[in-house]
Motif scaffolding. Structure first.
Motif, PDB file in Angstrom:
ATOM      1  N   SER A 251      -2.812   4.821   3.693  1.00 19.86           N
ATOM      2  CA  SER A 251      -1.816   3.977   1.929  1.00 19.86           C
ATOM      3  C   SER A 251      -0.651   5.159   1.468  1.00 19.86           C
ATOM      4  CB  SER A 251      -2.434   3.550   1.457  1.00 19.86           C
ATOM      5  OG  SER A 251      -3.492   3.688   1.053  1.00 19.86           O
ATOM      6  N   LEU A 255       2.858   4.575   1.832  1.00 20.91           N
ATOM      7  CA  LEU A 255       3.970   4.724   0.894  1.00 20.91           C
ATOM      8  C   LEU A 255       4.816   6.606   0.798  1.00 20.91           C
ATOM      9  CD1 LEU A 255       4.639   2.813  -1.395  1.00 20.91           C
ATOM     10  CD2 LEU A 255       3.176   4.019  -2.397  1.00 20.91           C
TER      11      LEU A 255
ATOM     12  N   VAL B  88      -0.197  -2.010   0.564  1.00 19.83           N
ATOM     13  CA  VAL B  88       0.951  -0.763   0.874  1.00 19.83           C
ATOM     14  C   VAL B  88       2.187  -1.394   1.412  1.00 19.83           C
ATOM     15  CG1 VAL B  88       1.900   1.431   2.002  1.00 19.83           C
ATOM     16  CG2 VAL B  88      -0.406   1.050   0.142  1.00 19.83           C
ATOM     17  N   PHE B  89       2.049  -2.373   2.510  1.00 17.58           N
ATOM     18  CA  PHE B  89       3.530  -2.538   3.378  1.00 17.58           C
ATOM     19  C   PHE B  89       3.673  -3.452   2.979  1.00 17.58           C
ATOM     20  CE2 PHE B  89       0.638  -1.090   7.545  1.00 17.58           C
ATOM     21  CZ  PHE B  89       1.859  -0.384   8.091  1.00 17.58           C
ATOM     22  N   LEU B  91       4.400  -3.785  -0.347  1.00 16.93           N
ATOM     23  CA  LEU B  91       5.152  -3.177  -1.586  1.00 16.93           C
ATOM     24  C   LEU B  91       6.346  -2.681  -1.025  1.00 16.93           C
ATOM     25  CD1 LEU B  91       2.967  -1.531  -4.152  1.00 16.93           C
ATOM     26  CD2 LEU B  91       4.811  -2.877  -4.977  1.00 16.93           C
ATOM     27  N   GLN B  92       6.214  -2.112   0.153  1.00 20.02           N
ATOM     28  CA  GLN B  92       6.999  -1.256   1.547  1.00 20.02           C
ATOM     29  C   GLN B  92       8.681  -2.256   1.810  1.00 20.02           C
ATOM     30  OE1 GLN B  92       7.963   1.668   2.943  1.00 20.02           O
ATOM     31  NE2 GLN B  92       6.530   2.762   1.768  1.00 20.02           N
ATOM     32  N   PHE B  94       8.927  -4.653   0.142  1.00 18.38           N
ATOM     33  CA  PHE B  94       8.993  -5.738  -1.178  1.00 18.38           C
ATOM     34  C   PHE B  94      10.619  -5.284  -1.973  1.00 18.38           C
ATOM     35  CE2 PHE B  94      10.155  -6.571  -5.728  1.00 18.38           C
ATOM     36  CZ  PHE B  94      10.286  -7.055  -6.050  1.00 18.38           C
TER      37      PHE B  94
END
Lengths: 275, 154
Positions: A251, A255, B88-89, B91-92, B94
């Protein structure tokens, strides 16, 4: 029409009814007495307060009386209540328009599910569900929601993709599952009976369960679960530990890679514009 | 074949537990198929995992061993990993689109599938909840001149 006491033989039991009625009376007495004792605007007389104290004492006595009989109510009523909480709040989770409310309904659903797990004799898992899901995962989801949608409802929350088809799919799945659950019987079918060691080695066919039944409700249940985990399943536990580590590193990598990617895109665009 | 809520036997407890698990599983399926918010989709996936956990524990209770419990421990830890990666995905997604809407990514659909267009969106007023308003408590405070003057000396 089927008489109800053949369907519910436990409820037809006399002790069950008396203890249930006594418990209901005790709870009602407690509520009324607290209502009478609480400060209110308007009529706030001495007699009402005295009546409140009296009712409170009666409620306490009834609680003491029913406390000896509460064993008769048993795990079935508790199971019914917690499973009702779980199912109703799960339905509210997927139908709630606001995603924040959906997350909070999901927390209530987790409470119901952990109650079901406790009734079914999984003490450690009931607590771990609350700690891991409601304590960690749900709070992370709420963080992301607050970060991403501070304004509240968007148009996409008020409309769904193919609601008819998805509900039909869910209903068909539920129907098939409940059909097969209703067909379960105490006899294990021949096809699925695990072959015993003696039968596999060519001896006489002995139809016994390979593992002797353990009392799951014993007091040292959590310790024995730990022994089972770190005894028979030690390699799997190690693998899950590695999986957690990989998920953490992955993760972070995704990111930071995304950030670098956007920066390199921007810098390459700048270089192109300069040349 | 018919299913009725019967209590008392071990088989009945198994059936009730499996039924709760099946209901949770199908509710999660409906949610993940129909909802469009990415977060609510992941909540539905977690709902399906909860249904599976309840079924496993019911089987474990019926057979009287710890196999189901051990599997549920693994389900819990895999769900934690899944949530970390999924967030995480999300957030990416978004940061790239500015929306938590899965339809924002419908350019990834197959060539034979039509573009999904929202024809009529229900009005906002129908879905907004009625928030409770706090009643004013007590009287409004009067400013204390003496305290204000004393405070300047500190």
């Amino acid at each position: 029409m089927i008489p109800w006491n053949t369907l519910f033989p436990e409820i037809a039991n006399f002790d069950f009814i008396t203890s249930g009625i006594l418990l209901a009376i005790a709870v009602t007495c407690l509520a009324v007495s607290l209502y009478l004792l609480l400060p209110k605007s308007g009529r706030d007389s001495k007699t009402a307060q005295r009546l409140g104290w009296l009712l409170g004492l009666i409620a306490l006595g009834l609680f003491i009386v029913t406390g000896q009989r509460l064993g008769n109510i048993g795990e079935e009523a508790v199971f019914l209540m917690v499973s009702l909480v779980a199912v109703v709040s799960a339905a509210a989770t997927i139908t709630c328009r606001s995603p924040v409310y959906a997350a909070i309904w999901f927390a209530l659903c987790l409470a119901g599910v952990s109650g079901v797990l406790l009734v079914l004799g999984a003490q450690f898992l009931g607590v771990a569900t609350i700690v891991v899901y409601a304590g960690a995962i749900l709070v992370m989801f709420l963080f992301v929601l607050m970060l991403a949608q501070p304004a509240g409802l968007t148009t996409s929350d008020r409309i769904t993709n193919e609601p008819m088809l998805s509900t039909v799919a869910g209903a068909v799945l539920l129907g098939l599952l409940s059909l097969s659950i209703g067909r379960l019987s105490a006899e294990e079918p021949l096809c699925c009976r695990p072959p015993s060691k003696a039968a596999a080695l060519g001896g006489t066919a002995v139809n016994q369960r390979p593992n002797e039944s353990i009392d799951l409700l014993a007091s040292d249940q959590v310790a024995r679960l730990g022994g089972e985990l770190f005894g028979h399943h030690l390699i799997a536990v190690e693998a899950v530990g590695i999986l957690l580590l990989v998920a953490l590193i992955g993760s972070i990598a995704i990111l930071s890679n995304g950030l670098e990617g956007s920066q390199t895109e921007a810098s390459s665009l700048q270089e192109e514009s300069q040349t | 074949m018919t299913f009725a809520i019967v209590f008392g036997t071990a088989l009945a407890l198994l059936q009730n537990g499996l039924m709760v698990g099946a209901i949770l599983l199908s509710l999660g399926l409906i949610g993940i198929l129909s909802r469009r918010n990415l977060i609510v989709m992941f909540l539905s996936a977690e709902l399906m995992l909860q249904g599976i956990s309840v079924s496993l524990v019911a089987w474990s209770r019926y057979h009287g061993d710890f196999g189901g419990h051990v599997l549920v421990v693994f389900v819990l830890s895999v769900a934690a990993c899944e949530a970390a990666i999924a967030l995480v995905f999300v957030l990416q997604a978004f940061t790239r689109t500015g929306r938590l809407d899965s339809t924002a990514w419908q350019t990834l659909r197959e060539a034979t599938i039509d573009r999904s267009i929202d024809h009529e969106i229900p009005s906002l007023n129908a879905s907004l909840p009625n928030f409770p308003r706090l009643t004013p408590a007590g009287r409004s405070p009067t400013p204390d001149d003496q305290a204000a003057t004393q405070r300047d000396h500190i």
